[in-house]
Design a protein around this motif. Structure first.
Motif, PDB file in Angstrom:
ATOM      1  N   GLY A 223       0.871  -1.288   0.004  1.00 26.63           N
ATOM      2  CA  GLY A 223      -0.010   0.076   0.189  1.00 26.63           C
ATOM      3  C   GLY A 223       0.782   1.350   0.030  1.00 26.63           C
ATOM      4  O   GLY A 223       1.604   1.566  -0.984  1.00 26.63           O
ATOM      5  N   GLY A 224       1.024   2.081   1.225  1.00 23.66           N
ATOM      6  CA  GLY A 224       1.724   3.029   1.140  1.00 23.66           C
ATOM      7  C   GLY A 224       3.303   2.974   1.340  1.00 23.66           C
ATOM      8  O   GLY A 224       4.132   3.932   1.299  1.00 23.66           O
TER       9      GLY A 224
ATOM     10  N   THR B 111      -1.847  -1.291  -3.788  1.00 28.75           N
ATOM     11  CA  THR B 111      -3.089  -1.569  -3.419  1.00 28.75           C
ATOM     12  C   THR B 111      -4.117   0.069  -3.301  1.00 28.75           C
ATOM     13  O   THR B 111      -5.252   0.242  -3.180  1.00 28.75           O
ATOM     14  N   ARG B 112      -3.100   0.978  -3.588  1.00 28.20           N
ATOM     15  CA  ARG B 112      -3.842   2.741  -3.300  1.00 28.20           C
ATOM     16  C   ARG B 112      -4.762   2.806  -3.957  1.00 28.20           C
ATOM     17  O   ARG B 112      -5.614   3.839  -3.767  1.00 28.20           O
TER      18      ARG B 112
ATOM     19  N   SER C  74      -9.135   2.620  -2.756  1.00 28.41           N
ATOM     20  CA  SER C  74      -9.406   3.569  -1.636  1.00 28.41           C
ATOM     21  C   SER C  74     -10.829   4.195  -1.208  1.00 28.41           C
ATOM     22  O   SER C  74     -11.457   4.656  -2.350  1.00 28.41           O
TER      23      SER C  74
ATOM     24  N   GLY D 188      -6.753   0.069   0.453  1.00 26.04           N
ATOM     25  CA  GLY D 188      -5.770   0.915   0.361  1.00 26.04           C
ATOM     26  C   GLY D 188      -6.123   2.621   0.753  1.00 26.04           C
ATOM     27  O   GLY D 188      -5.380   3.467   0.771  1.00 26.04           O
ATOM     28  N   THR D 189      -7.044   2.460   1.675  1.00 26.54           N
ATOM     29  CA  THR D 189      -7.428   3.734   2.278  1.00 26.54           C
ATOM     30  C   THR D 189      -6.417   4.285   3.034  1.00 26.54           C
ATOM     31  O   THR D 189      -6.124   3.535   4.249  1.00 26.54           O
ATOM     32  N   PRO D 190      -5.771   5.396   3.016  1.00 27.30           N
ATOM     33  CA  PRO D 190      -4.772   6.216   3.953  1.00 27.30           C
ATOM     34  C   PRO D 190      -5.452   5.968   5.611  1.00 27.30           C
ATOM     35  O   PRO D 190      -6.529   6.505   5.633  1.00 27.30           O
TER      36      PRO D 190
ATOM     37  N   GLU E 147      -6.854   9.580   6.587  1.00 24.62           N
ATOM     38  CA  GLU E 147      -8.084   9.798   6.002  1.00 24.62           C
ATOM     39  C   GLU E 147      -9.121   9.112   7.128  1.00 24.62           C
ATOM     40  O   GLU E 147     -10.236   9.744   7.389  1.00 24.62           O
TER      41      GLU E 147
ATOM     42  N   TYR F 174       2.237   4.558  12.028  1.00 22.74           N
ATOM     43  CA  TYR F 174       2.412   5.077  10.419  1.00 22.74           C
ATOM     44  C   TYR F 174       3.984   4.762  10.075  1.00 22.74           C
ATOM     45  O   TYR F 174       4.018   4.719   8.933  1.00 22.74           O
TER      46      TYR F 174
ATOM     47  N   THR G 112      -1.718   2.483   5.379  1.00 20.46           N
ATOM     48  CA  THR G 112      -2.969   2.229   4.810  1.00 20.46           C
ATOM     49  C   THR G 112      -3.591   1.547   5.811  1.00 20.46           C
ATOM     50  O   THR G 112      -3.041   0.507   6.687  1.00 20.46           O
TER      51      THR G 112
END
Length: 348
Positions: free
Chosen positions: A23-24, A41-42, A45, A62-64, A67, A85, A91
């Motif tokens: 992801g991130g 995977t981003r 999202s 993939g959602t951060p 958020e 993080y 993510t």
């Protein structure tokens, strides 16, 4: 959107092409080195559903996290396992796949404890769904929580449903001067008392304790314990969660998970203790066999968290019975071994 991922996985399965799920990229350092093409995977999202009154959130993998936590904060709610993080664009899927939890973990629960359900794509490109979006939804083996900590070796997470919790009405952080043995003793003694503990940490002679809960309970506990209030407490716990203090720049960095009551290990390295004594971070160049045997004797295990992996991998080797179980699960979900090959254990 999912069709593109299904087609990519179907082709990789047919060609036996290894894929690295990412992801991130905030946890690239964690686990053994991967091999293959990156499956990003981003694109997956967005929040699918959020019911603040039901304390349930569903989002694409993939959602951060930033958020998700901003949305929860609007309703004074939080991800109680405090996912780290590590300074990156973490993510939701990555936080579950890694299974890592922050300072609140011993008092609120681990990442896997908050997973209600997942959607995923297995190594044959088959979309699967486990669990659901309500707190009591599982009869039998809870496969959805099996994905927590699997490091993507069993499949691509596409959607995750989580239980969320209200933010505490009040918090206070106190600091005390203790040597290591005294800090371990006090953390365990306080854990057996009706105190609103939500985090503990010891380093370089200083024990830091966070209290969370109703205002009256926090105030009463603060009066009872004494100590010196820490005024930049939020920043302190965030730095610890994300390992941005200078201590965590040291290599090799080991994570020893032990019984909380285990006495000081006297291994000679620089140490940071968390989770009421249950996690001992150790900067040490001692051989992996020495550290693992010491951890085993203290009722736990040792993981090389950051640094060059030993020949048998960063995680403590499994017993033959557990290794057979891991191989059986891998064979069921990813029979050709295309996902994050070797990331968790060599050969898986």
């Amino acid at each position: 959107m999912l069709d593109a991922f299904i087609d990519r996985i179907r082709a990789a399965h047919a060609d036996r092409t290894p894929l690295i799920i990412q992801g991130g990229g905030s946890k690239r350092f964690y686990g053994n080195a991967g091999e293959g093409e990156v499956l990003d995977t981003r694109a997956l999202s967005g929040v699918v559903d959020y019911q603040p009154k039901e304390l349930v959130l569903t989002a694409l993998a993939g959602t951060p996290l930033v958020e998700i936590e901003a949305l929860l904060a609007e309703n004074r709610q939080m991800l109680a396992y405090e996912p780290p993080y590590f300074g990156g664009a973490a993510t939701l899927g990555g936080s579950i796949a890694a299974g890592l939890s922050g300072p609140r973990r011993p008092y609120a629960g681990a990442a896997r404890d908050f997973v209600l359900g997942v959607r995923m794509i297995d190594g044959t490109s088959q979309p699967l769904r486990f669990g659901g979006q309500v707190i009591k939804n599982v009869a039998g083996y809870d496969v959805s929580r099996l994905m927590a900590g699997a490091l993507g070796t069993l499949g691509l997470l596409t959607e995750v449903s989580l239980k969320v919790l209200p933010k505490p009405a009040a918090e206070a952080t106190l600091q005390f001067e203790f040597d290591e043995a005294g800090a371990i003793l006090e953390m365990n003694r306080w854990a057996g008392q009706p105190l609103p503990l939500s985090a503990t940490a010891w380093h370089a002679g200083l024990l830091t304790v966070r209290l969370s809960g109703a205002g009256s309970a926090v105030h009463a506990a603060q009066t009872r314990l004494g100590g010196e209030p820490l005024h930049d407490a939020g920043a302190f716990w965030q730095r610890l969660r994300d390992q941005t203090t200078p201590f965590f720049d040291k290599r090799p960095l080991w994570r020893l998970a032990l019984k909380p009551t285990a006495p000081p290990l006297d291994l000679g390295g620089i140490e940071w203790i968390e989770w009421g004594g249950a996690v001992r971070w150790l900067a040490s160049s001692l051989p992996a066999t020495t550290l693992r045997e010491t951890a085993r004797a203290a009722g736990g295990h040792a993981t090389l968290f950051r640094g060059n992996a030993p020949a048998d991998g960063v995680f403590a080797p499994l017993s033959p019975a557990l290794l057979r179980l891991h191989h059986a699960l891998k064979q069921r979900f990813d029979p050709r071994g295309i996902f994050n090959h070797g990331r968790l254990y060599p050969g898986l």
